[in-house]
Design an enzyme around this catalytic site. Structure first.
Site, PDB file in Angstrom:
ATOM      1  N   ARG A 252      49.502  21.314  17.106  1.00  0.00           N
ATOM      2  CA  ARG A 252      50.178  20.045  16.744  1.00  0.00           C
ATOM      3  C   ARG A 252      49.869  18.966  17.543  1.00  0.00           C
ATOM      4  O   ARG A 252      50.193  17.834  17.198  1.00  0.00           O
ATOM      5  CB  ARG A 252      51.731  20.315  17.383  1.00  0.00           C
TER       6      ARG A 252
ATOM      7  N   GLN B 149      49.261  15.942  12.548  1.00  0.00           N
ATOM      8  CA  GLN B 149      50.861  15.497  12.567  1.00  0.00           C
ATOM      9  C   GLN B 149      51.511  15.417  11.066  1.00  0.00           C
ATOM     10  O   GLN B 149      52.768  15.584  11.055  1.00  0.00           O
ATOM     11  CB  GLN B 149      50.784  14.063  13.204  1.00  0.00           C
TER      12      GLN B 149
ATOM     13  N   ASP C 261      52.957  18.755  10.528  1.00  0.00           N
ATOM     14  CA  ASP C 261      53.552  19.488  11.631  1.00  0.00           C
ATOM     15  C   ASP C 261      55.139  19.927  10.991  1.00  0.00           C
ATOM     16  O   ASP C 261      56.266  19.058  11.285  1.00  0.00           O
ATOM     17  CB  ASP C 261      53.784  18.564  12.637  1.00  0.00           C
TER      18      ASP C 261
ATOM     19  N   SER D  68      58.036  19.842  13.712  1.00  0.00           N
ATOM     20  CA  SER D  68      58.451  18.453  14.020  1.00  0.00           C
ATOM     21  C   SER D  68      59.339  18.189  13.178  1.00  0.00           C
ATOM     22  O   SER D  68      60.626  17.824  13.257  1.00  0.00           O
ATOM     23  CB  SER D  68      57.647  17.684  14.320  1.00  0.00           C
TER      24      SER D  68
ATOM     25  N   TYR E  80      54.939  20.127  26.553  1.00  0.00           N
ATOM     26  CA  TYR E  80      55.962  21.009  26.411  1.00  0.00           C
ATOM     27  C   TYR E  80      56.522  21.497  27.951  1.00  0.00           C
ATOM     28  O   TYR E  80      55.755  20.970  28.863  1.00  0.00           O
ATOM     29  CB  TYR E  80      55.364  22.444  25.607  1.00  0.00           C
TER      30      TYR E  80
HETATM   31  P1  NAD Z   1      60.550  22.602  22.097  1.00  0.00           P
HETATM   32  O1  NAD Z   1      61.111  22.704  20.895  1.00  0.00           O
HETATM   33  O2  NAD Z   1      59.422  23.378  22.782  1.00  0.00           O
HETATM   34  O3  NAD Z   1      61.419  22.317  23.284  1.00  0.00           O
HETATM   35  C1  NAD Z   1      62.767  21.457  23.399  1.00  0.00           C
HETATM   36  C2  NAD Z   1      62.970  20.955  24.629  1.00  0.00           C
HETATM   37  O4  NAD Z   1      63.483  21.739  25.444  1.00  0.00           O
HETATM   38  C3  NAD Z   1      61.842  20.172  25.133  1.00  0.00           C
HETATM   39  O5  NAD Z   1      62.036  18.944  25.465  1.00  0.00           O
HETATM   40  C4  NAD Z   1      61.503  20.860  26.481  1.00  0.00           C
HETATM   41  O6  NAD Z   1      60.913  20.096  27.608  1.00  0.00           O
HETATM   42  C5  NAD Z   1      63.026  21.268  26.848  1.00  0.00           C
HETATM   43  N1  NAD Z   1      63.068  22.559  27.744  1.00  0.00           N
HETATM   44  C6  NAD Z   1      62.663  23.719  27.690  1.00  0.00           C
HETATM   45  N2  NAD Z   1      63.191  24.237  28.748  1.00  0.00           N
HETATM   46  C7  NAD Z   1      63.916  23.681  29.371  1.00  0.00           C
HETATM   47  C8  NAD Z   1      64.816  23.783  30.414  1.00  0.00           C
HETATM   48  N3  NAD Z   1      64.625  25.032  31.495  1.00  0.00           N
HETATM   49  N4  NAD Z   1      65.918  22.863  30.955  1.00  0.00           N
HETATM   50  C9  NAD Z   1      65.914  21.803  30.269  1.00  0.00           C
HETATM   51  N5  NAD Z   1      64.850  21.559  28.994  1.00  0.00           N
HETATM   52  C10 NAD Z   1      64.085  22.351  28.674  1.00  0.00           C
HETATM   53  O7  NAD Z   1      59.733  21.278  22.199  1.00  0.00           O
HETATM   54  P2  NAD Z   1      59.311  19.998  20.911  1.00  0.00           P
HETATM   55  O8  NAD Z   1      60.646  19.443  20.775  1.00  0.00           O
HETATM   56  O9  NAD Z   1      59.084  20.584  19.743  1.00  0.00           O
HETATM   57  O10 NAD Z   1      58.443  19.036  21.670  1.00  0.00           O
HETATM   58  C11 NAD Z   1      58.500  18.723  22.947  1.00  0.00           C
HETATM   59  C12 NAD Z   1      57.626  17.313  23.081  1.00  0.00           C
HETATM   60  O11 NAD Z   1      56.394  18.012  22.947  1.00  0.00           O
HETATM   61  C13 NAD Z   1      57.907  16.183  22.409  1.00  0.00           C
HETATM   62  O12 NAD Z   1      59.236  15.556  22.818  1.00  0.00           O
HETATM   63  C14 NAD Z   1      56.573  15.702  22.318  1.00  0.00           C
HETATM   64  O13 NAD Z   1      56.507  14.877  23.342  1.00  0.00           O
HETATM   65  C15 NAD Z   1      55.707  16.866  22.434  1.00  0.00           C
HETATM   66  N6  NAD Z   1      55.082  16.864  21.076  1.00  0.00           N
HETATM   67  C16 NAD Z   1      53.910  16.556  21.020  1.00  0.00           C
HETATM   68  C17 NAD Z   1      53.321  16.588  19.515  1.00  0.00           C
HETATM   69  C18 NAD Z   1      52.047  15.888  19.267  1.00  0.00           C
HETATM   70  O14 NAD Z   1      51.319  15.265  20.045  1.00  0.00           O
HETATM   71  N7  NAD Z   1      51.811  15.703  17.987  1.00  0.00           N
HETATM   72  C19 NAD Z   1      53.696  17.389  18.524  1.00  0.00           C
HETATM   73  C20 NAD Z   1      55.150  18.116  19.005  1.00  0.00           C
HETATM   74  C21 NAD Z   1      55.681  17.818  20.339  1.00  0.00           C
END
Ligand code: NAD
Length: 407
Positions: free
Chosen positions: A123, A129, A132, A135, A229
């Site tokens: 991702r 993107q 994805d 997302s 992550y």
């Molecule tokens: P995810 O579904 O893996 O996790 C959801 C959220 O849970 C995350 O924000 C994580 O920090 C939080 N989390 C995990 N354990 C926790 C804990 N013990 N206590 C509190 N919070 C906790 O993540 P997601 O939403 O798919 O993506 C997270 C981040 O990754 C996004 O905000 C983004 O910055 C990044 N991301 C980047 C790309 C990219 O570069 N294209 C793509 C997807 C995600």
């Protein structure tokens, strides 16, 4: 001969989405492809057979959709009977739960069927993107989580000042403020609630605050892992987090949880004590609910549980399906992006296992398991070193995808 793309009617009982919508049908046909839609495939997403026909697709029976396709697009891993019907040279594309059920990918490899599994998409590569699915579907699920919570709640979300008196606004806490969590915050804010968010990644503070919500500072010192992550917390950090969250949870009416950690089962954030101490009428929505456990003690996937102290716990693992029309529209765009990237300059389908996106996304092609983690899961030797090595961030993405496989 033009490439034939089929979309099947989903087989899982709770699934309402469809992998291709009429708009993407039109786009694929414009690009010179032929589109076959299994009869009734879009009905639960409010896309009629006629709307596909109008877009230029042929509406056919399942057997025809399967036998004539070069690419079969699905949402979930199909049943064994459907997988058995696939033949050498065909490509199947969807959320195939490849790391949860690696043996199914081996079966497809043995038949020389190519399998592209969205959970494996690297991702962080910017070219990926538009593909994805995690997302696009998390975003839909997060939005819907706010609605589901307000629907199950017995009071107003906004403050109401009326001649008959004033009603206080609901207090909503979102635990895990990634893609889904930020959307949940946005929905709850729009409904007029007082919203706060909590995450172990310090980077999410600015995102939460930009939505007008309060960011609750975590005592966990930098919970960020690689690729954007979270990292897995130590048992001591988990215990400290559960303790500090107990106070926040008791102070809120609604708790929406979305926390995932790459390669691990979802962290338990709302303990049984927190559930027991919640106010009567409190609503907890667990987007991470899974057979392995979720973020909330007692949550069950696809089930709503009301506790003895009148707390409603909603196991909301498949919320994207509840907004089936929009979710399918976005999913179809992700599918189209993958198909476009698979067509070579001569207009033929070609999966390049050395391409940085396809080396991750592809579970198997040409009879070989390509993805490194999948090879590990199947106890296969790593591919020779001239194959592209996946970086740590991509590995994390794969693992995260795995923990969401039931979505
Ligand atoms: P995810 O579904 O893996 O996790 C959801 C959220 O849970 C995350 O924000 C994580 O920090 C939080 N989390 C995990 N354990 C926790 C804990 N013990 N206590 C509190 N919070 C906790 O993540 P997601 O939403 O798919 O993506 C997270 C981040 O990754 C996004 O905000 C983004 O910055 C990044 N991301 C980047 C790309 C990219 O570069 N294209 C793509 C997807 C995600």
């Amino acid at each position: 001969m033009s490439i034939v793309v089929s979309a099947l009617k989903e087989e899982q009982p709770h699934e309402k989405r469809v992998a291709i919508d009429p708009d993407v049908t039109k786009r694929l046909i414009k690009a010179g492809m032929k589109v076959l839609i299994e009869k009734g495939a879009g009905v639960a997403s409010y896309y009629s057979d006629e709307s596909y026909q109008k877009a230029g697709a042929e509406v056919v029976d399942r057997q025809t959709a399967l036998s004539q396709a070069n690419v079969v697009a699905v949402i979930n891993l199909p049943s064994d009977a459907t997988l058995d019907a696939l033949k050498s040279g065909q490509v199947v594309l969807g959320l195939l739960s490849s790391l949860i059920k690696p043996e199914k990918m081996q079966q497809l490899a043995d038949k020389k069927v190519s399998a592209l599994s969205f959970e494996l998409l690297p991702r962080t590569i910017s070219r990926a993107q538009t593909m994805d699915v995690l997302s696009s579907q998390s975003s839909v699920a997060g939005y819907k989580a706010g609605l589901v919570a307000s629907d199950a709640y017995s009071k107003y979300f906004p403050m109401m000042i009326t001649a008959a008196g004033t009603v206080k606004p609901a207090k909503v806490l979102v635990l895990g403020t990634g893609v889904a969590g930020l959307q949940a915050i946005g929905t709850a804010k729009r409904l007029g609630a007082i919203v706060s968010g909590y995450d172990v990644r310090p980077a999410s503070k600015g995102e939460v605050e930009s939505l007008g919500a309060t960011f609750l500072t975590s005592s966990v010192s930098n919970g960020a892992g690689s690729g954007g992550y979270a990292r897995a917390l130590t048992p001591e950090e988990t215990a400290a987090q559960q303790k500090e969250l107990a106070g926040f949870i008791a102070d809120n009416d609604i708790v929406i949880t979305t926390a995932q950690v790459p390669g691990h089962k979802p962290p338990l954030m709302v303990t049984q004590d927190s559930v027991d101490n919640a106010k009567p009428g409190a609503v907890f929505v667990d987007l991470a609910a899974s057979e392995l456990g979720g973020n909330i003690a007692g949550s069950k996937p696809d089930e709503t549980v009301v506790t003895d102290n009148q707390v409603t716990i909603i196991g909301a693992n498949n919320l994207a399906s509840e907004l089936s029309n929009s979710a399918s529209q976005l999913y179809a765009k992700n599918v189209q992006a993958v198909i476009n990237a698979m067509v070579d300059k001569d207009g033929n389908l070609a999966i390049d296992p050395k391409d940085d996106v396809f080396s991750g996304l592809t579970a198997t092609t040409n009879g070989e398991i390509i993805n490194a983690r999948l090879r590990e899961a199947l106890k296969l030797d790593p591919l020779p070193t001239d194959e592209p090595a996946k970086d740590a961030a991509d590995e994390k993405a794969d693992q995260s995808a795995e923990s969401k496989g039931a979505e």
